[in-house]
Design a protein around this motif. Structure first.
Motif, PDB file in Angstrom:
ATOM      1  N   PHE A  47       0.829  -1.205   0.000  1.00 15.08           N
ATOM      2  CA  PHE A  47       0.000   0.000   0.000  1.00 15.08           C
ATOM      3  C   PHE A  47       0.862   1.252   0.000  1.00 15.08           C
ATOM      4  N   MET A  48       1.879   1.274   0.850  1.00 13.35           N
ATOM      5  CA  MET A  48       2.704   2.474   0.945  1.00 13.35           C
ATOM      6  C   MET A  48       3.526   2.706  -0.317  1.00 13.35           C
ATOM      7  N   SER A  49       4.056   1.639  -0.899  1.00 12.69           N
ATOM      8  CA  SER A  49       4.892   1.841  -2.083  1.00 12.69           C
ATOM      9  C   SER A  49       4.057   2.142  -3.318  1.00 12.69           C
ATOM     10  N   LEU A  50       3.043   1.348  -3.567  1.00  7.13           N
ATOM     11  CA  LEU A  50       2.216   1.584  -4.745  1.00  7.13           C
ATOM     12  C   LEU A  50       1.303   2.792  -4.573  1.00  7.13           C
ATOM     13  N   GLY A  51       0.832   3.018  -3.345  1.00  8.76           N
ATOM     14  CA  GLY A  51      -0.038   4.162  -3.097  1.00  8.76           C
ATOM     15  C   GLY A  51       0.650   5.473  -3.389  1.00  8.76           C
ATOM     16  N   ALA A  52       1.887   5.606  -2.945  1.00  6.35           N
ATOM     17  CA  ALA A  52       2.634   6.839  -3.205  1.00  6.35           C
ATOM     18  C   ALA A  52       2.851   7.042  -4.698  1.00  6.35           C
ATOM     19  N   GLN A  53       3.164   5.986  -5.406  1.00  7.99           N
ATOM     20  CA  GLN A  53       3.372   6.083  -6.854  1.00  7.99           C
ATOM     21  C   GLN A  53       2.077   6.456  -7.566  1.00  7.99           C
ATOM     22  N   THR A  91      -1.937  13.013  -9.268  1.00 10.70           N
ATOM     23  CA  THR A  91      -1.863  14.454  -9.016  1.00 10.70           C
ATOM     24  C   THR A  91      -0.927  15.141  -9.995  1.00 10.70           C
ATOM     25  N   GLN A  92      -0.076  14.374 -10.627  1.00 16.55           N
ATOM     26  CA  GLN A  92       0.948  14.895 -11.537  1.00 16.55           C
ATOM     27  C   GLN A  92       1.748  16.002 -10.853  1.00 16.55           C
ATOM     28  N   SER A  93       2.139  15.702  -9.616  1.00 11.97           N
ATOM     29  CA  SER A  93       2.893  16.662  -8.822  1.00 11.97           C
ATOM     30  C   SER A  93       4.105  15.964  -8.223  1.00 11.97           C
ATOM     31  N   ALA A  94       5.213  16.675  -8.177  1.00 12.80           N
ATOM     32  CA  ALA A  94       6.426  16.144  -7.552  1.00 12.80           C
ATOM     33  C   ALA A  94       6.511  16.546  -6.077  1.00 12.80           C
ATOM     34  N   ASN A  95       5.464  17.197  -5.544  1.00 12.30           N
ATOM     35  CA  ASN A  95       5.440  17.660  -4.163  1.00 12.30           C
ATOM     36  C   ASN A  95       5.242  16.459  -3.237  1.00 12.30           C
ATOM     37  N   THR A  96       6.300  16.081  -2.521  1.00 11.00           N
ATOM     38  CA  THR A  96       6.220  14.911  -1.650  1.00 11.00           C
ATOM     39  C   THR A  96       5.341  15.156  -0.429  1.00 11.00           C
ATOM     40  N   ALA A  97       5.222  16.402   0.013  1.00 11.93           N
ATOM     41  CA  ALA A  97       4.336  16.707   1.147  1.00 11.93           C
ATOM     42  C   ALA A  97       2.882  16.442   0.758  1.00 11.93           C
ATOM     43  N   LEU A  98       2.497  16.854  -0.440  1.00 13.11           N
ATOM     44  CA  LEU A  98       1.145  16.596  -0.924  1.00 13.11           C
ATOM     45  C   LEU A  98       0.887  15.098  -1.034  1.00 13.11           C
ATOM     46  N   THR A  99       1.849  14.383  -1.569  1.00 13.29           N
ATOM     47  CA  THR A  99       1.724  12.930  -1.688  1.00 13.29           C
ATOM     48  C   THR A  99       1.570  12.296  -0.312  1.00 13.29           C
TER      49      THR A  99
END
Length: 101
Positions: free
Chosen positions: A26-32, A38-46
């Motif tokens: 969940f954590m690995s695929l969910g983040a991807q 979102t098409q965003s590189a913002n890791t805080a948003l992710t």
């Protein structure tokens, strides 16, 4: 390990291993997936979206658990009430008593 807890330990170990595997996927695929959607590189948003998703999953599991507990309680209460009135009423009045109930 004491002999008396081997079976319970094995079940607990399998449960923890399963939870770890599901969490890791969940954590690995969910983040991807969130990054792609979102098409965003913002890791805080992710991270925030991933945390909200995990919270929603937890709340849903709690709700489903309470539905199961409530359904079991409903069936016990309903059949218990019917059984009680069947035992208390005379055979010749049982249909009328159940209708009144």
């Amino acid at each position: 390990m004491p002999r008396g807890i081997r079976l319970r330990f094995s079940i607990a170990a399998m449960s923890v291993a399963l939870a770890y595997c599901v969490g890791a996927i969940f954590m690995s695929l969910g983040a991807q997936m969130i990054t792609e959607f979102t098409q965003s590189a913002n890791t805080a948003l992710t991270g925030v979206l991933l945390g909200c998703s995990a919270a929603a999953i937890g709340i849903t599991a709690l709700f489903l658990g309470w539905c199961i507990v409530g359904g079991i309680a409903y069936s016990f209460a309903f059949t218990g009430g019917l059984g009680l009135i069947n035992q208390a009423s005379a055979a010749r009045h049982r249909g009328a008593t159940l209708s009144l109930l």
